[in-house]
Structure formats: structure tokens, C-alpha cells
Design a protein around this motif. Structure first.
Motif, PDB file in Angstrom:
ATOM      1  N   TYR A  45      25.764  11.237   4.787  1.00 10.22           N
ATOM      2  CA  TYR A  45      26.783  10.339   5.079  1.00 10.22           C
ATOM      3  C   TYR A  45      28.169  10.856   4.833  1.00 10.22           C
ATOM      4  O   TYR A  45      29.079  10.577   4.020  1.00 10.22           O
ATOM      5  CB  TYR A  45      26.899   9.031   4.123  1.00 10.22           C
ATOM      6  N   HIS A  73      27.473   3.524  -4.217  1.00  6.55           N
ATOM      7  CA  HIS A  73      26.443   4.025  -3.704  1.00  6.55           C
ATOM      8  C   HIS A  73      25.921   5.529  -4.303  1.00  6.55           C
ATOM      9  O   HIS A  73      26.837   6.552  -4.674  1.00  6.55           O
ATOM     10  CB  HIS A  73      27.101   4.616  -2.182  1.00  6.55           C
ATOM     11  N   VAL A  75      23.022   8.393  -3.628  1.00  7.18           N
ATOM     12  CA  VAL A  75      22.342   9.093  -2.647  1.00  7.18           C
ATOM     13  C   VAL A  75      21.172   9.885  -3.377  1.00  7.18           C
ATOM     14  O   VAL A  75      21.420  10.817  -4.062  1.00  7.18           O
ATOM     15  CB  VAL A  75      23.117   9.971  -1.502  1.00  7.18           C
ATOM     16  N   ILE A 107      23.827   0.414  -5.145  1.00  6.01           N
ATOM     17  CA  ILE A 107      22.785   0.721  -3.951  1.00  6.01           C
ATOM     18  C   ILE A 107      22.377   2.091  -4.146  1.00  6.01           C
ATOM     19  O   ILE A 107      22.986   2.988  -4.091  1.00  6.01           O
ATOM     20  CB  ILE A 107      23.462   0.505  -2.540  1.00  6.01           C
ATOM     21  N   GLU A 109      20.249   4.915  -2.132  1.00  9.55           N
ATOM     22  CA  GLU A 109      20.063   5.259  -0.826  1.00  9.55           C
ATOM     23  C   GLU A 109      19.058   6.460  -0.885  1.00  9.55           C
ATOM     24  O   GLU A 109      19.182   7.430  -1.240  1.00  9.55           O
ATOM     25  CB  GLU A 109      21.431   5.459  -0.010  1.00  9.55           C
ATOM     26  N   PRO A 111      17.983   8.492   2.207  1.00  6.36           N
ATOM     27  CA  PRO A 111      18.154   8.714   3.537  1.00  6.36           C
ATOM     28  C   PRO A 111      16.913   9.434   4.161  1.00  6.36           C
ATOM     29  O   PRO A 111      16.465   8.859   5.418  1.00  6.36           O
ATOM     30  CB  PRO A 111      19.280   9.780   3.893  1.00  6.36           C
ATOM     31  N   ARG A 114      14.671   6.475   4.471  1.00  6.45           N
ATOM     32  CA  ARG A 114      15.601   5.202   5.352  1.00  6.45           C
ATOM     33  C   ARG A 114      15.184   3.886   4.629  1.00  6.45           C
ATOM     34  O   ARG A 114      14.787   2.870   5.154  1.00  6.45           O
ATOM     35  CB  ARG A 114      14.935   5.045   6.789  1.00  6.45           C
ATOM     36  N   THR A 116      16.869   1.624   1.117  1.00  3.62           N
ATOM     37  CA  THR A 116      17.798   1.424   0.009  1.00  3.62           C
ATOM     38  C   THR A 116      17.083   0.365  -0.912  1.00  3.62           C
ATOM     39  O   THR A 116      16.462  -0.453  -0.879  1.00  3.62           O
ATOM     40  CB  THR A 116      18.986   0.778   0.702  1.00  3.62           C
TER      41      THR A 116
END
Length: 167
Positions: A45, A73, A75, A107, A109, A111, A114, A116
């Protein structure tokens, strides 16, 4: 060492890692898996650094915090230790709440997958976090390192060589 989000995450994977990390034995820099996770975090991101801020609070660093919408957020490379990720984000929410920031959610995430996962903090979660903070403080204060665990996850751990050197 003050209990931080990294220790909360590690607690849900291996208490031996908690003790080692808190006592200055940190092996993450030697791990290709950790390096891959960092790469995913930094490249997934790229526009985030412009819109969201990194936030340091009580010894923990929240990588991306959307202050306007009050969303953390986080990741992650994979959901292999999803419970540890969930409690890490709940800990961030708890820290913010403790410091007067209410209404925060998170959240996680993934990636590569894909996917969340939305994270909320409940009153029951607050009690649990307060209890594990106390337990982590106890673990950190131990004179000797806890015994290694025997789990599948050990094979990909950055501490693997340290823990299994005598085998």
C-alpha cells in the motif's frame, strides 16, 4: 522492558520468544520470512504513507493509523498466526482507549491472500489484555528462559536455530 504490541503478538505464538525478545535476544534480522513480511508491508500500500500516519504510543508503533476514521491498519504476510495478529491489533485499540482515544477499530490486511479482517475491542477483551500484560511481565522477569515448545510453527521461526541448536 515495557509490554508492547510485539510482545502481545509473540505471547500468542510462543512464550519463549516473549522472554528472548524482551531480554535482548532478537533474531528477526536473520529471517528470510521476516524480511519477506517487511517487504510486503512496505510495498503493498505505497499510497498509505501519504494518507495515514505512523503512531508511537506507550512503546508500541502502529504502522498506519487513519486518525480521521479512527482505524488501525495492520498489514501481515499470511494468516498463519491470525490469533496473534488479532490480539496485537486489539492491544493497539486498548492502548489508544487507555490514552483517551475512543471509537477505534482495526483492520488486518493480508495482501497476498486478498483478505481483510475487521477487529473490534470488547469489554471481555480488555479484561483479557490486562491479564496477559501481567502474565507477560511475569515471563519477562523470569531468571531463565522458558522451555522451547514443540510446534509446527517452530520450523519457520527466526529463533529456530537458537532453540534447536543442541539437536
Amino acid at each position: 522492558m515495557k509490554v508492547n504490541a510485539t510482545l502481545i503478538n509473540l505471547y500468542h505464538v510462543c512464550i519463549r520468544q516473549v522472554w528472548l525478545h524482551a531480554n535482548g535476544i532478537q533474531m528477526e534480522h536473520t529471517s528470510d520470512i521476516v524480511a519477506e513480511g517487511k517487504f510486503i508491508h512496505e510495498t503493498s500500500y505505497p499510497q498509505r504513507s501519504e494518507r495515514y500516519t505512523e503512531l508511537e504510543i506507550d512503546g508500541s508503533v502502529i504502522d498506519f493509523f487513519d486518525a480521521r476514521n479512527k482505524i488501525i491498519h495492520e498489514v501481515k504476510k499470511s494468516n498463519r498466526v491470525e490469533m496473534a495478529h488479532t490480539w496485537q491489533v486489539k492491544f493497539y485499540i486498548w492502548l489508544l482507549k487507555k490514552n483517551g482515544v475512543d471509537g477505534v477499530s482495526g483492520i488486518i490486511e493480508y495482501p497476498k491472500l486478498r483478505e481483510t479482517t475487521k477487529i473490534e475491542l470488547t469489554d471481555r477483551d480488555v479484561t483479557y489484555i490486562e491479564n496477559i500484560v501481567t502474565e507477560i511481565e511475569y515471563i519477562i522477569a523470569l531468571e531463565t528462559c522458558p522451555e522451547r515448545i514443540e510446534a509446527k510453527i517452530c520450523k519457520g521461526c527466526s529463533y529456530y536455530d537458537f532453540c534447536y541448536v543442541d539437536d
